[in-house]
Design an enzyme around this catalytic site. Structure first.
Site, PDB file in Angstrom:
ATOM      1  CG  ASN A   1      -0.248  -0.084   2.513  1.00  0.00           C
ATOM      2  OD1 ASN A   1       0.506  -1.027   2.757  1.00  0.00           O
ATOM      3  ND2 ASN A   1      -0.453   0.897   3.375  1.00  0.00           N
TER       4      ASN A   1
ATOM      5  CB  CYS B   1      -2.939   2.974   8.778  1.00  0.00           C
ATOM      6  SG  CYS B   1      -4.271   2.656   7.634  1.00  0.00           S
TER       7      CYS B   1
HETATM    8  N1  PMP Z   1      -4.816  -3.206   4.505  1.00  0.00           N
HETATM    9  C1  PMP Z   1      -4.268  -2.311   3.666  1.00  0.00           C
HETATM   10  C2  PMP Z   1      -3.283  -2.772   2.656  1.00  0.00           C
HETATM   11  C3  PMP Z   1      -4.642  -0.954   3.752  1.00  0.00           C
HETATM   12  O1  PMP Z   1      -4.078  -0.059   2.932  1.00  0.00           O
HETATM   13  C4  PMP Z   1      -5.583  -0.566   4.735  1.00  0.00           C
HETATM   14  C5  PMP Z   1      -5.964   0.889   4.863  1.00  0.00           C
HETATM   15  N2  PMP Z   1      -6.669   1.354   3.763  1.00  0.00           N
HETATM   16  C6  PMP Z   1      -6.122  -1.539   5.575  1.00  0.00           C
HETATM   17  C7  PMP Z   1      -5.714  -2.848   5.438  1.00  0.00           C
HETATM   18  C8  PMP Z   1      -7.122  -1.183   6.644  1.00  0.00           C
HETATM   19  O2  PMP Z   1      -8.308  -0.776   6.067  1.00  0.00           O
HETATM   20  P1  PMP Z   1      -9.511  -0.208   6.993  1.00  0.00           P
HETATM   21  O3  PMP Z   1      -8.923   0.966   7.704  1.00  0.00           O
HETATM   22  O4  PMP Z   1     -10.537   0.173   5.990  1.00  0.00           O
HETATM   23  O5  PMP Z   1      -9.956  -1.266   7.886  1.00  0.00           O
END
Ligand code: PMP
Length: 384
Positions: A150, A324
């Site tokens: 990501n 995140c």
């Molecule tokens: N996995 C990946 C690769 C992410 O980029 C993200 C954040 N978009 C997540 C998990 C967690 O997603 P969420 O915050 O929607 O639970």
């Protein structure tokens, strides 16, 4: 109007998705667990949407579990699998560059008796198959490797990793959030047992995701209640969200190829121009085997944060890495795993385009970024 080049952090919901969802907040508000007509209608729509989403990844309808998003799907996959299968072994493999949710799940599992090994990556962020094989033991029950990263956009050799796991009778989970909508995903060809997808990453609403669980793979539920989703994820289903995700999938099925072509043009323009025009700039991640929307750079002698804030002043929104973990002062664990020094990791910038990015947005970044880098370097004691 802001120019937004940070689609990896969040995506707008496609207006066609909003239109499709709207009736489900008021006229079509039923609960699939109710036995009357309104409930039956909700069941029918739920199962239709499940089928649509299953077909997107070549899965069967019964193999899809709706969740509240990718974090929950990752928890259900890894903790759910670990708890259910602990009789077979307590060893789990992840890579050094997994999403923070996977790293923190691994940390939790290591506190309750599981052993976690982290596979290193090469300087492009590719996980080496040989390294996975070397670390497999007779206690290994699960491997979890993200489909694509990501942050730096490197795509992994997923079907080969899946085959290796299959040959060794080890379950394989992949978080495909960064790759979905950009790379065709086929859980059969890719030999995947458990797959995480999120709705927002394909322009659906936030707060909705799925876990694909291949038939025969056993997991424990983490949320206990009324027994929805075959008892694996209790709680009334989020029907408007599910309708939205299914619509987002339908749009992707028609438009993905064209969208990927367009995004590649933007990505390659960014990479060619920035590396060509800004001295001492470098690309992070794999030069070719990378997501079509991802351009990730590091600039010697400057801080990514000051770059981000200077671009913000000019109305351009970008990121220094994963949203995140953006509130921590630590450098990105992904960039450190590539072998970068702390100062190199801190000098990085992530540009991710998406469905509503326009050519003029890219033009503006290419006009503004060299000036901003030059100005910051003049002020920087780090730059020689
Ligand atoms: N996995 C990946 C690769 C992410 O980029 C993200 C954040 N978009 C997540 C998990 C967690 O997603 P969420 O915050 O929607 O639970």
């Amino acid at each position: 109007m802001e120019v937004y080049i940070d689609y990896q952090s969040a995506k707008p919901v496609d207006p066609r998705v909003i239109e499709e969802m709207t009736p489900y907040f008021y006229y079509k508000f039923g609960n699939p667990s109710s036995l009357h007509e309104t409930g039956d209608e909700a069941t029918a729509i739920l199962e239709n949407c499940r089928q649509t989403i299953a077909s997107f990844i070549n899965a069967k309808k019964e193999e899809i579990i709706f969740t509240s998003g990718a974090t929950e799907s990752n928890n259900l996959a890894i903790i759910g699998y670990a708890l259910r299968n602990k009789g077979k072994g307590n060893h789990i493999l992840i890579s050094e560059i997994e999403h923070i949710s996977i790293h923190n799940i691994a940390k939790y599992l290591s506190k309750i008796g599981f052993n976690i090994s982290k596979i290193p990556v090469n300087p492009y962020g590719s996980v080496n198959l040989k390294k996975i094989k070397e670390r497999m033991t007779d206690k290994t029950i699960l491997v979890s490797i993200g489909y694509a990263n990501n942050e730096i956009g490197t795509i992994q050799q997923i079907s080969e990793i899946g085959r290796l796991c299959k040959e060794n009778n080890i379950a394989f989970h992949s978080d495909a959030v960064a790759a979905e909508g950009l790379v065709p995903i086929d859980v059969k060809k890719d030999n995947i047992d458990l797959l995480t997808l999120s709705s927002n990453d394909i322009y659906g609403p936030k707060g909705l995701g799925i876990l694909y669980t291949r038939k025969g793979i056993r997991i424990n539920p983490l949320i206990i209640g009324g027994g929805q989703e075959r008892g694996l994820r209790s709680g009334s289903e989020n029907i408007p969200g599910i309708v939205g995700m299914a619509k987002a999938v339908e749009i992707m099925q028609v438009e993905m190829n064209e969208e990927v072509k367009r995004l590649k043009v933007y990505r390659d323009r960014l990479i060619d121009n920035i590396l060509g025009n800004i001295p001492k700039s470098h690309l992070n991640g794999h030069p070719t085997n990378r997501l079509s929307n991802n351009a990730h750079f590091r600039f010697e002698g400057i801080e990514g944060e000051s770059l981000l804030l200077s671009l913000k002043d000019k109305g351009i929104s970008v990121s220094t890495g994963s949203a995140c973990t953006s509130k921590t002062l630590e450098p990105s664990h992904t960039l450190i795993a590539l072998g970068l020094l702390h100062e190199e990791a801190h000098g990085s910038l992530e540009l991710t385009s998406g469905r509503f990015t326009k050519k003029e947005d890219i033009d503006l970044v290419l006009e503004v970024l060299p000036q901003v880098v030059e100005r910051l370097r003049k002020l920087s004691p780090l730059y020689k």
